[in-house]
Design an enzyme around this catalytic site. Structure first.
Site, PDB file in Angstrom:
ATOM      1  N   GLU A 137       0.813  -1.209   0.000  1.00  0.00           N
ATOM      2  CA  GLU A 137       0.000   0.000   0.000  1.00  0.00           C
ATOM      3  C   GLU A 137       0.855   1.271   0.000  1.00  0.00           C
ATOM      4  O   GLU A 137       0.390   2.348   0.372  1.00  0.00           O
ATOM      5  CB  GLU A 137      -0.934  -0.002   1.212  1.00  0.00           C
ATOM      6  CG  GLU A 137      -1.915  -1.161   1.218  1.00  0.00           C
ATOM      7  CD  GLU A 137      -2.826  -1.144   2.427  1.00  0.00           C
ATOM      8  OE1 GLU A 137      -3.721  -0.282   2.488  1.00  0.00           O
ATOM      9  OE2 GLU A 137      -2.643  -2.004   3.314  1.00  0.00           O
ATOM     10  N   SER A 183      -6.511  -2.553   1.520  1.00  0.00           N
ATOM     11  CA  SER A 183      -6.840  -1.949   0.224  1.00  0.00           C
ATOM     12  C   SER A 183      -7.332  -2.970  -0.795  1.00  0.00           C
ATOM     13  O   SER A 183      -7.159  -2.790  -2.005  1.00  0.00           O
ATOM     14  CB  SER A 183      -5.637  -1.183  -0.343  1.00  0.00           C
ATOM     15  OG  SER A 183      -5.324  -0.082   0.476  1.00  0.00           O
ATOM     16  N   TYR A 216      -9.425   3.328  -5.679  1.00  0.00           N
ATOM     17  CA  TYR A 216      -8.365   4.284  -5.971  1.00  0.00           C
ATOM     18  C   TYR A 216      -8.265   4.732  -7.426  1.00  0.00           C
ATOM     19  O   TYR A 216      -7.582   5.713  -7.708  1.00  0.00           O
ATOM     20  CB  TYR A 216      -7.007   3.696  -5.544  1.00  0.00           C
ATOM     21  CG  TYR A 216      -6.969   3.314  -4.090  1.00  0.00           C
ATOM     22  CD1 TYR A 216      -7.073   4.280  -3.093  1.00  0.00           C
ATOM     23  CD2 TYR A 216      -6.839   1.997  -3.696  1.00  0.00           C
ATOM     24  CE1 TYR A 216      -7.043   3.942  -1.759  1.00  0.00           C
ATOM     25  CE2 TYR A 216      -6.800   1.642  -2.359  1.00  0.00           C
ATOM     26  CZ  TYR A 216      -6.910   2.610  -1.394  1.00  0.00           C
ATOM     27  OH  TYR A 216      -6.888   2.265  -0.068  1.00  0.00           O
ATOM     28  N   ARG A 268     -11.194   3.330  11.227  1.00  0.00           N
ATOM     29  CA  ARG A 268     -12.375   3.156  10.388  1.00  0.00           C
ATOM     30  C   ARG A 268     -12.813   1.701  10.448  1.00  0.00           C
ATOM     31  O   ARG A 268     -11.970   0.796  10.437  1.00  0.00           O
ATOM     32  CB  ARG A 268     -12.054   3.540   8.943  1.00  0.00           C
ATOM     33  CG  ARG A 268     -13.249   3.931   8.101  1.00  0.00           C
ATOM     34  CD  ARG A 268     -12.863   4.118   6.643  1.00  0.00           C
ATOM     35  NE  ARG A 268     -12.630   2.809   6.019  1.00  0.00           N
ATOM     36  CZ  ARG A 268     -11.602   2.528   5.237  1.00  0.00           C
ATOM     37  NH1 ARG A 268     -10.670   3.445   4.991  1.00  0.00           N
ATOM     38  NH2 ARG A 268     -11.468   1.320   4.716  1.00  0.00           N
ATOM     39  N   ASP A 324     -15.324  -1.183   8.621  1.00  0.00           N
ATOM     40  CA  ASP A 324     -16.066  -1.492   7.399  1.00  0.00           C
ATOM     41  C   ASP A 324     -17.092  -2.582   7.675  1.00  0.00           C
ATOM     42  O   ASP A 324     -16.798  -3.573   8.362  1.00  0.00           O
ATOM     43  CB  ASP A 324     -15.116  -1.945   6.299  1.00  0.00           C
ATOM     44  CG  ASP A 324     -14.110  -0.867   5.911  1.00  0.00           C
ATOM     45  OD1 ASP A 324     -14.414   0.322   6.136  1.00  0.00           O
ATOM     46  OD2 ASP A 324     -13.041  -1.220   5.381  1.00  0.00           O
ATOM     47  N   GLU A 374     -14.039  -5.512   8.823  1.00  0.00           N
ATOM     48  CA  GLU A 374     -12.715  -5.320   9.423  1.00  0.00           C
ATOM     49  C   GLU A 374     -12.604  -3.960  10.089  1.00  0.00           C
ATOM     50  O   GLU A 374     -13.417  -3.066   9.862  1.00  0.00           O
ATOM     51  CB  GLU A 374     -11.629  -5.456   8.361  1.00  0.00           C
ATOM     52  CG  GLU A 374     -11.724  -4.440   7.237  1.00  0.00           C
ATOM     53  CD  GLU A 374     -10.645  -4.642   6.188  1.00  0.00           C
ATOM     54  OE1 GLU A 374      -9.560  -5.151   6.532  1.00  0.00           O
ATOM     55  OE2 GLU A 374     -10.893  -4.272   5.025  1.00  0.00           O
ATOM     56  N   ASN A 392      -9.846  -0.834  10.475  1.00  0.00           N
ATOM     57  CA  ASN A 392      -8.648  -0.232   9.882  1.00  0.00           C
ATOM     58  C   ASN A 392      -8.075   0.785  10.864  1.00  0.00           C
ATOM     59  O   ASN A 392      -8.758   1.745  11.220  1.00  0.00           O
ATOM     60  CB  ASN A 392      -9.000   0.469   8.572  1.00  0.00           C
ATOM     61  CG  ASN A 392      -9.656  -0.456   7.570  1.00  0.00           C
ATOM     62  OD1 ASN A 392      -8.993  -1.148   6.817  1.00  0.00           O
ATOM     63  ND2 ASN A 392     -10.988  -0.486   7.556  1.00  0.00           N
TER      64      ASN A 392
END
Length: 318
Positions: A26, A158, A224, A263, A265, A278, A280
């Site tokens: 990443e 990602s 992205y 964060r 998800d 998950e 983050n």
């Protein structure tokens, strides 16, 4: 319980290093996050040194008399407890989660096990280890989880190395691909509902964001590279449902030992029930990333956001 924010004037007298880049898969996203955070902190009156950790000797942080670190490293080495442990050894305070919270949150398999053990909702899953993988493994996994599954390397972010499989051949191919990134693979029952993310700042869940992509799932390209991915904040849920979503996210964040900011998800299943994906602990932090989008919806600008994250840092993790 979250500690009081550190004094802003005191922090502005410190030498702050933003660590970004590194060597993980990443890296490119981390470079962008680091640049945005550095600019935001400088604009907020902080003394900042921007450091790409690729080839960097961390002992130089002491030589450079760095007082505090803002971690902007995504993925392995930066989000898995490694850099956190090194900074604790150097006795340098840093942003975000500690060693344990970082390691557990980064590991999708252990996170899922924690969610299950604490009664939090998460989709059924199987774990495939490269060491004992055999040709008939895929057949057994599909029999357990259903005809369509999501394959995820345990310790990548990602959406790197992820793939959908709906047959034995597809699952075997997806597992072989995922083994390039990790020796342990999470295979998750397919979730067909909407996808959401909830940003956490201190002990507060920020407004939820829903992500809509024309891709079959919210993959690296959708995150992205695509111009077609849509982000909705407000997320489209009624107040009661959004509060339910935020409550689950905060519980998951606390369950893995995450701290400071991050964060969570989640997705809905076919019945509309929220299922955790998950946690983050160092999510993307460009001005267009999800955490800044949620913060903006809560009336928190980017410079105010990075300042708050820094104020939540400290030496209380070690």
């Amino acid at each position: 319980m979250v500690k009081p924010l550190l004094d802003l004037k005191t922090l502005q007298q410190e030498n702050i290093a933003v660590l970004f880049g590194g060597d993980s898969a990443e890296r490119e996203i981390s470079l962008k996050s680091g640049a945005a955070i550095t600019e935001g902190l400088i604009n907020s009156g902080f003394q900042v040194t921007a450091i790409d950790t690729q080839g960097f000797d961390l002992a130089n942080l002491q030589t450079q008399k760095i007082d505090r670190v803002f971690i902007a490293l995504h993925g392995r080495g930066g989000e898995d407890g490694c850099i956190q442990g090194a900074l604790e050894y150097l006795n340098i305070p840093y942003t975000g989660s500690g060693v344990l919270g970082s390691a557990l949150s980064m590991d999708k398999v252990r996170s899922k096990q924690i969610f299950k053990a604490t009664g939090l909702p998460t989709a059924d899953f199987a774990v495939v280890n490269q060491a004992d993988y055999e040709s008939d493994t895929a057949e057994g996994v599909l029999a357990q989880l259903g005809s369509k599954v999501m394959v995820k390397p345990a310790k990548e972010g990602s959406s790197i190395g992820m793939a959908i499989a709906s047959s034995i051949d597809e699952l075997n191919a997806a597992l072989q691909h995922a083994f390039k990134y990790d020796q342990q693979i999470l295979v998750e029952a397919w979730l067909s509902g909407a996808e959401f993310t909830v940003s956490v700042l201190g002990n507060e869940a920020l407004p939820a964001i829903s992500m809509v992509t024309p891709n079959e799932f919210y993959d690296y390209q959708a995150k992205y590279q695509s111009n077609c991915t849509q982000y909705h904040c407000p997320c489209g849920l009624d107040k009661a449902r959004e509060e339910e979503l935020q409550t689950i996210a905060l519980k998951a964040f606390n369950a893995t030992g995450a701290q400071g900011w991050g964060r969570v998800d989640l997705m809905q299943d076919s019945n509309g029930k929220f299922q955790l994906l998950e946690v983050n602990t160092v999510p993307g932090m460009t001005v267009t990333s999800l955490v800044p989008k949620a913060a903006k919806a809560a009336g928190i600008g980017f410079e105010q956001l990075v300042t708050r994250v820094l104020q939540l840092s400290g030496a209380d993790k070690f």
